[in-house]
Scaffold this motif. Structure first.
Motif, mmCIF file in Angstrom:
data_model
loop_
_atom_site.group_PDB
_atom_site.id
_atom_site.type_symbol
_atom_site.label_atom_id
_atom_site.label_comp_id
_atom_site.label_asym_id
_atom_site.label_seq_id
_atom_site.Cartn_x
_atom_site.Cartn_y
_atom_site.Cartn_z
ATOM 1 N N HIS A 2 -34.169 29.504 -13.129
ATOM 2 C CA HIS A 2 -34.186 27.937 -13.209
ATOM 3 C C HIS A 2 -34.261 27.492 -11.572
ATOM 4 O O HIS A 2 -33.850 27.847 -10.703
ATOM 5 N N PHE A 3 -34.496 26.232 -11.862
ATOM 6 C CA PHE A 3 -34.702 25.509 -10.549
ATOM 7 C C PHE A 3 -34.245 23.941 -10.627
ATOM 8 O O PHE A 3 -34.768 23.356 -11.655
ATOM 9 N N LYS A 4 -33.385 23.317 -9.773
ATOM 10 C CA LYS A 4 -32.999 21.964 -9.946
ATOM 11 C C LYS A 4 -33.552 21.166 -8.718
ATOM 12 O O LYS A 4 -33.462 21.674 -7.710
ATOM 13 N N GLU A 5 -34.301 19.859 -9.091
ATOM 14 C CA GLU A 5 -34.642 19.083 -7.953
ATOM 15 C C GLU A 5 -34.193 17.909 -8.589
ATOM 16 O O GLU A 5 -34.968 17.115 -9.404
ATOM 17 N N GLY A 6 -33.427 17.046 -7.724
ATOM 18 C CA GLY A 6 -32.962 15.800 -8.188
ATOM 19 C C GLY A 6 -32.254 15.617 -9.521
ATOM 20 O O GLY A 6 -31.475 16.542 -9.882
ATOM 21 N N SER A 7 -32.887 14.977 -10.545
ATOM 22 C CA SER A 7 -32.258 14.537 -11.826
ATOM 23 C C SER A 7 -33.110 15.550 -12.859
ATOM 24 O O SER A 7 -32.997 15.742 -14.012
ATOM 25 N N TRP A 8 -33.961 16.662 -12.330
ATOM 26 C CA TRP A 8 -34.919 17.570 -12.972
ATOM 27 C C TRP A 8 -34.410 18.966 -12.981
ATOM 28 O O TRP A 8 -34.025 19.328 -11.632
ATOM 29 N N MET A 9 -34.374 19.658 -14.167
ATOM 30 C CA MET A 9 -34.039 20.796 -14.108
ATOM 31 C C MET A 9 -35.187 21.802 -14.732
ATOM 32 O O MET A 9 -35.776 21.194 -15.741
ATOM 33 N N SER A 10 -35.788 22.794 -14.143
ATOM 34 C CA SER A 10 -36.712 23.544 -14.554
ATOM 35 C C SER A 10 -36.620 25.074 -15.182
ATOM 36 O O SER A 10 -35.468 25.371 -14.647
ATOM 37 N N ILE A 18 -43.569 26.121 -17.848
ATOM 38 C CA ILE A 18 -42.484 25.783 -16.946
ATOM 39 C C ILE A 18 -42.049 24.445 -17.700
ATOM 40 O O ILE A 18 -42.923 23.585 -18.148
ATOM 41 N N ILE A 19 -40.949 24.262 -18.066
ATOM 42 C CA ILE A 19 -40.405 23.291 -18.931
ATOM 43 C C ILE A 19 -39.264 22.657 -17.873
ATOM 44 O O ILE A 19 -38.365 23.066 -17.574
ATOM 45 N N TRP A 20 -39.666 21.445 -17.682
ATOM 46 C CA TRP A 20 -38.837 20.362 -16.950
ATOM 47 C C TRP A 20 -38.148 19.503 -17.543
ATOM 48 O O TRP A 20 -38.642 18.949 -18.584
ATOM 49 N N LYS A 21 -36.614 19.387 -17.691
ATOM 50 C CA LYS A 21 -35.994 18.561 -18.431
ATOM 51 C C LYS A 21 -35.100 17.546 -17.633
ATOM 52 O O LYS A 21 -34.642 18.066 -16.492
ATOM 53 N N HIS A 22 -35.162 16.555 -17.686
ATOM 54 C CA HIS A 22 -34.528 15.166 -17.246
ATOM 55 C C HIS A 22 -33.076 15.446 -17.768
ATOM 56 O O HIS A 22 -32.645 15.358 -18.688
ATOM 57 N N ASP A 23 -32.023 15.085 -16.475
ATOM 58 C CA ASP A 23 -30.585 15.165 -16.973
ATOM 59 C C ASP A 23 -30.405 14.014 -18.043
ATOM 60 O O ASP A 23 -29.174 14.334 -18.713
ATOM 61 N N SER A 24 -30.931 12.886 -18.137
ATOM 62 C CA SER A 24 -30.689 11.858 -19.247
ATOM 63 C C SER A 24 -30.850 12.587 -20.530
ATOM 64 O O SER A 24 -30.558 11.928 -21.524
ATOM 65 N N GLY A 25 -31.698 13.678 -20.670
ATOM 66 C CA GLY A 25 -32.365 14.192 -21.990
ATOM 67 C C GLY A 25 -33.332 13.277 -22.799
ATOM 68 O O GLY A 25 -33.682 13.490 -23.688
#
Length: 143
Positions: A2-10, A18-25
């Protein structure tokens, strides 16, 4: 992994995707092979934007790409696709990428034609730095 950058988690999958998900869903981005089947995406999309992916594929890879987009797009969903169109299309359509493409190339039965209807051809959508070529837009709707 896992990797977190700002509002995104990969998260990296076993196949290298690689799947990037935004905190907002509200947004998820997949970085990987577009031809790999992803059952979790079947009938998930109301709209798809393709900027030059189809036009970068060799002719023998296009049907698989179109099949995937068809699987993932809901009935009545829209694809907005941009492709290159070169002035001497018939002479250079087999030279690429980028390949020169027209509506009939997109809508061939083995490509988008079996699952989508062509709604509108937009013509040139903006200038590009390729001599004797245009960036054209097309709107397709899932049958």
């Amino acid at each position: 992994n896992h990797f977190k950058e700002g509002s995104w988690m990969s998260e990296e999958q076993d196949d290298g995707t690689i799947i990037w998900k935004h905190d907002s869903g509200r947004a998820t981005l997949y970085v990987g092979d577009a031809l790999v089947s992803r059952p979790e995406l079947v009938n998930k999309f109301d709209a798809v934007y393709d900027k030059d992916s189809f036009g970068a594929l060799q002719k023998d890879m296009r049907a698989g790409f179109c099949k995937r987009l068809s699987e993932y797009t809901k009935k009545g969903g829209t694809i907005y696709i941009e492709v290159k169109l070169k002035e001497n299309h018939h002479e250079v359509k087999h030279i690429g990428p980028p390949f020169s493409l027209k509506k009939e190339d997109l809508m061939a039965e083995e490509n988008f034609g079996s699952a989508f209807e062509h709604v509108k051809e937009l013509g040139s959508v903006y200038d590009i730095p390729i001599p004797s070529a245009m960036q054209t837009g097309h709107v397709l709707r899932k049958k």
